[in-house]
Design a protein around this motif. Structure first.
Motif, mmCIF file in Angstrom:
data_model
loop_
_atom_site.group_PDB
_atom_site.id
_atom_site.type_symbol
_atom_site.label_atom_id
_atom_site.label_comp_id
_atom_site.label_asym_id
_atom_site.label_seq_id
_atom_site.Cartn_x
_atom_site.Cartn_y
_atom_site.Cartn_z
ATOM 1 N N PHE A 1 0.810 -1.211 0.000
ATOM 2 C CA PHE A 1 0.000 0.000 0.000
ATOM 3 C C PHE A 1 0.849 1.268 0.000
ATOM 4 O O PHE A 1 0.320 2.361 0.169
ATOM 5 N N ALA A 2 2.144 1.161 -0.154
ATOM 6 C CA ALA A 2 3.025 2.305 -0.360
ATOM 7 C C ALA A 2 4.266 1.794 -1.074
ATOM 8 O O ALA A 2 4.476 0.584 -1.195
ATOM 9 N N GLU A 3 5.110 2.709 -1.531
ATOM 10 C CA GLU A 3 6.247 2.312 -2.352
ATOM 11 C C GLU A 3 7.186 1.371 -1.616
ATOM 12 O O GLU A 3 7.728 0.435 -2.195
ATOM 13 N N THR A 4 7.412 1.583 -0.326
ATOM 14 C CA THR A 4 8.350 0.762 0.443
ATOM 15 C C THR A 4 7.682 0.085 1.625
ATOM 16 O O THR A 4 8.356 -0.321 2.566
ATOM 17 N N THR A 5 6.372 -0.059 1.596
ATOM 18 C CA THR A 5 5.638 -0.563 2.750
ATOM 19 C C THR A 5 4.716 -1.698 2.331
ATOM 20 O O THR A 5 4.037 -1.606 1.312
ATOM 21 N N LYS A 6 4.697 -2.767 3.133
ATOM 22 C CA LYS A 6 3.783 -3.868 2.863
ATOM 23 C C LYS A 6 3.399 -4.555 4.171
ATOM 24 O O LYS A 6 4.135 -4.505 5.167
ATOM 25 N N PHE A 7 2.242 -5.199 4.140
ATOM 26 C CA PHE A 7 1.751 -5.987 5.262
ATOM 27 C C PHE A 7 1.655 -7.431 4.809
ATOM 28 O O PHE A 7 1.129 -7.729 3.732
ATOM 29 N N GLN A 8 2.160 -8.358 5.645
ATOM 30 C CA GLN A 8 2.197 -9.769 5.296
ATOM 31 C C GLN A 8 1.460 -10.596 6.345
ATOM 32 O O GLN A 8 1.601 -10.354 7.553
ATOM 33 N N LEU A 9 0.729 -11.580 5.863
ATOM 34 C CA LEU A 9 0.020 -12.506 6.738
ATOM 35 C C LEU A 9 0.276 -13.918 6.232
ATOM 36 O O LEU A 9 -0.076 -14.251 5.107
ATOM 37 N N ASN A 10 0.934 -14.753 7.060
ATOM 38 C CA ASN A 10 1.305 -16.118 6.679
ATOM 39 C C ASN A 10 0.714 -17.117 7.651
ATOM 40 O O ASN A 10 0.679 -16.880 8.866
ATOM 41 N N VAL A 11 0.243 -18.239 7.094
ATOM 42 C CA VAL A 11 -0.189 -19.383 7.899
ATOM 43 C C VAL A 11 0.727 -20.554 7.517
ATOM 44 O O VAL A 11 0.769 -20.960 6.353
ATOM 45 N N ASN A 12 1.454 -21.088 8.504
ATOM 46 C CA ASN A 12 2.424 -22.146 8.266
ATOM 47 C C ASN A 12 2.021 -23.418 9.009
ATOM 48 O O ASN A 12 1.649 -23.359 10.186
ATOM 49 N N HIS A 13 2.105 -24.545 8.323
ATOM 50 C CA HIS A 13 1.951 -25.847 8.962
ATOM 51 C C HIS A 13 3.311 -26.522 8.972
ATOM 52 O O HIS A 13 3.894 -26.784 7.922
ATOM 53 N N VAL A 14 3.834 -26.781 10.170
ATOM 54 C CA VAL A 14 5.192 -27.294 10.347
ATOM 55 C C VAL A 14 5.128 -28.738 10.830
ATOM 56 O O VAL A 14 4.418 -29.046 11.808
ATOM 57 N N ASP A 15 5.857 -29.609 10.146
ATOM 58 C CA ASP A 15 6.005 -31.015 10.549
ATOM 59 C C ASP A 15 7.498 -31.284 10.714
ATOM 60 O O ASP A 15 8.220 -31.489 9.741
ATOM 61 N N ASN A 16 7.950 -31.252 11.966
ATOM 62 C CA ASN A 16 9.361 -31.404 12.284
ATOM 63 C C ASN A 16 9.598 -32.799 12.851
ATOM 64 O O ASN A 16 9.318 -33.072 14.020
ATOM 65 N N ALA A 17 10.117 -33.689 11.990
ATOM 66 C CA ALA A 17 10.367 -35.062 12.442
ATOM 67 C C ALA A 17 11.586 -35.142 13.350
ATOM 68 O O ALA A 17 11.719 -36.100 14.127
ATOM 69 N N ILE A 18 12.478 -34.167 13.295
ATOM 70 C CA ILE A 18 13.678 -34.194 14.132
ATOM 71 C C ILE A 18 13.306 -34.017 15.599
ATOM 72 O O ILE A 18 13.817 -34.723 16.480
#
Length: 497
Positions: free
Chosen positions: A464-481
């Motif tokens: 919404f501006a030249e150097t500005t952004k908003f991010q929304l992430n949904v992550n599903h993590v499967d860590n076998a370690i």
């Protein structure tokens, strides 16, 4: 021309009065002398009138039209006289005083409110503030999180991502061929593991010399970079923060679980390209071949080399030559390679002894396609690390691999250069949105079980501006370690300057 006529009439009147007085006295000789003087005055007056008329006819053409749309003969003599304006001495001194005050104000603004440098300088930076929530309590570090090691039943957190400030400038400008000498200096800070302190670390410190001419866009480029810098390996490592769709970086680029390829190295790297496709109308330049190769210490940033071996890096990328409007534009495939040695140690209780050197190897291929509004990226990395096993006192060759793929769809005009280059007032910017899906996996040891980490991510980026952004992430993590499965919601606000 009215003024000379008035002057002539007044002269004749005075001379006439003088003749009358003289006649009354009866002095004929004096009268003749005055008549002679009168004839000479009339002759001079006629010459002046003829001279003025000649000048007027040469400077003013009959067909000329004035700025107000009138012909010269339509302009009254009174208007011509009004064009002669005068100022008083007090007004002239007032203008001088205002000019001196303006000069003082400009100099004061420059001295007190302007950052000065001895050479051309551009200051830039980026700040990321984010919040995250986990659907299961965390007792260890989440994958990709840069937090303290002591975590106790945590579900949420506020964090700072990248906080960086950079200085880019020119040390020598070549006006004839563009073989410029530039510099890049960047500092960054982030939360440190195991402490509450945050340090301002040196990220980039490099000199860049453009060995080939850069004034023409349709010729190849060649530059030499010396100092601390990012490795030219793949796409993810070299992408700047404003171009990364996801909040968390790809696993293979991180230290710890990954290979640490995103860490800076100190060395000498040559970069160049050849056979560019140029479209000046769209300000578009795409070289068919781009390459990079160099030599670095291989043991991280801000460090002297810890052995007598240097590490080597190389990359080549082929981009299909296509015009800007072609659907094949920005379709490319690349290959990267990194080879070197690292020190091995044998652990004896709390002490460690030198156990030789081990080979390290990173080989990768990547595919890139970005044609608005659709985009696709993919990277594969195969790694080999010789490690020392204390139990058997032997060197083990650990092999691992990773896959990272991203699909994204753009909505809005920001991603079209024709809209971005429009001149608009103040902070106008085309509002744009980007949705994406990413699959990121790494197998830390292909010869052992339960050594994989899989992350599926979906997200939305709002510009919404030249150097500005908003991010929304949904992550599903499967860590076998660590035998953990959880979902993560991360929101991040990023702005730059």
């Amino acid at each position: 021309m009215k003024l000379p006529l008035k002057f002539g009439i007044a002269t004749l009147t005075l001379l006439g009065a003088s003749i009358s007085l003289t006649h009354a006295d009866g002095d004929l000789s004096q009268l003749q002398q005055q008549v002679s003087q009168l004839e000479q005055s009339l002759k001079q007056l006629k010459n002046e009138i003829n001279s003025i008329q000649a000048k007027s006819s040469n400077t003013t053409q009959p067909e000329a039209i004035l700025s107000d749309g009138l012909y010269p003969e339509d302009q009254s003599e009174e208007t011509a006289e009004d064009d002669q304006r005068y100022v008083t001495l007090a007004e002239f001194q007032g203008i001088q005083s205002d000019l001196e005050n303006y000069k003082y104000q400009v100099q004061r603004e420059r001295d007190t409110k302007t950052a000065l440098s001895s050479r051309q300088l551009l200051i830039n930076g980026v700040v990321q503030t984010k919040a995250s929530y986990y659907d299961e309590s965390q007792t260890t570090n989440p994958v990709g999180a840069n937090t303290a090691t002591a975590v106790n039943k945590r579900h949420s957190s506020f964090d700072l991502g990248a906080v960086q400030i950079g200085f880019i400038g020119n040390l020598f400008k070549d006006y004839d061929q563009g073989r410029n000498l530039d510099f890049n200096l960047r500092f960054g800070t982030s939360p440190q593991s195991g402490t509450n302190n945050s340090y301002l670390n040196l990220l980039d410190a490099q000199l860049i010399y453009n060995a080939s001419p850069t004034l023409s866009a349709d010729t190849g480029r060649l530059s030499i970079t010396f100092g601390q810098q990012l490795l030219p390996f793949g796409q993810e490592v070299q992408s700047t923060e404003d171009l990364k769709p996801t909040i968390n970086n790809a696993l293979f680029s991180l230290p710890g679980y990954g290979y640490g390829l995103a860490l800076r190295e100190v060395g000498l790297i040559v970069r160049g390209d050849a056979f560019p496709t140029v479209d000046y109308g769209y300000n578009y330049r795409s070289p068919m071949i781009s390459y990079a190769f160099g030599i670095v210490n291989g043991n991280g940033a801000n460090k002297s080399d810890d052995n007598d071996d240097k590490n080597f890096i190389g990359r080549v990328r082929y981009t299909l030559p296509a015009e800007y409007n072609s659907w094949l534009r920005e379709l490319s495939i690349g290959a990267s390679w990194y080879q070197g040695k690292s020190n091995l140690f044998e652990l004896n209780g709390t002490s460690a002894s030198f156990a030789g050197k081990g080979d390290i190897s990173r080989k990768g291929i990547d595919l890139y396609y970005n044609h608005h509004p659709f985009g696709l990226t993919y990277e594969y990395v195969h790694a080999e690390d010789e490690t020392y096993v204390n139990a058997t006192r032997d060197v083990y060759n650990r092999q691992s691999e990773s896959h990272t793929g991203t699909l994204f769809w753009n909505l809005g005009e920001q991603f079209v250069k024709g809209f971005r280059h429009q001149g608009r007032y103040d902070d106008w910017w085309p509002k744009s949105y980007q949705t994406f899906y990413r699959f990121d996996t790494i197998d830390r040891d292909t010869n052992l079980n339960n050594q994989t980490i899989d992350i599926h991510s979906i997200g939305l980026n709002a510009f919404f501006a030249e150097t500005t952004k908003f991010q929304l992430n949904v992550n599903h993590v499967d860590n076998a370690i660590t035998n953990q499965k959880y979902n993560e919601l991360v929101a991040q606000f990023q702005y730059g300057f």
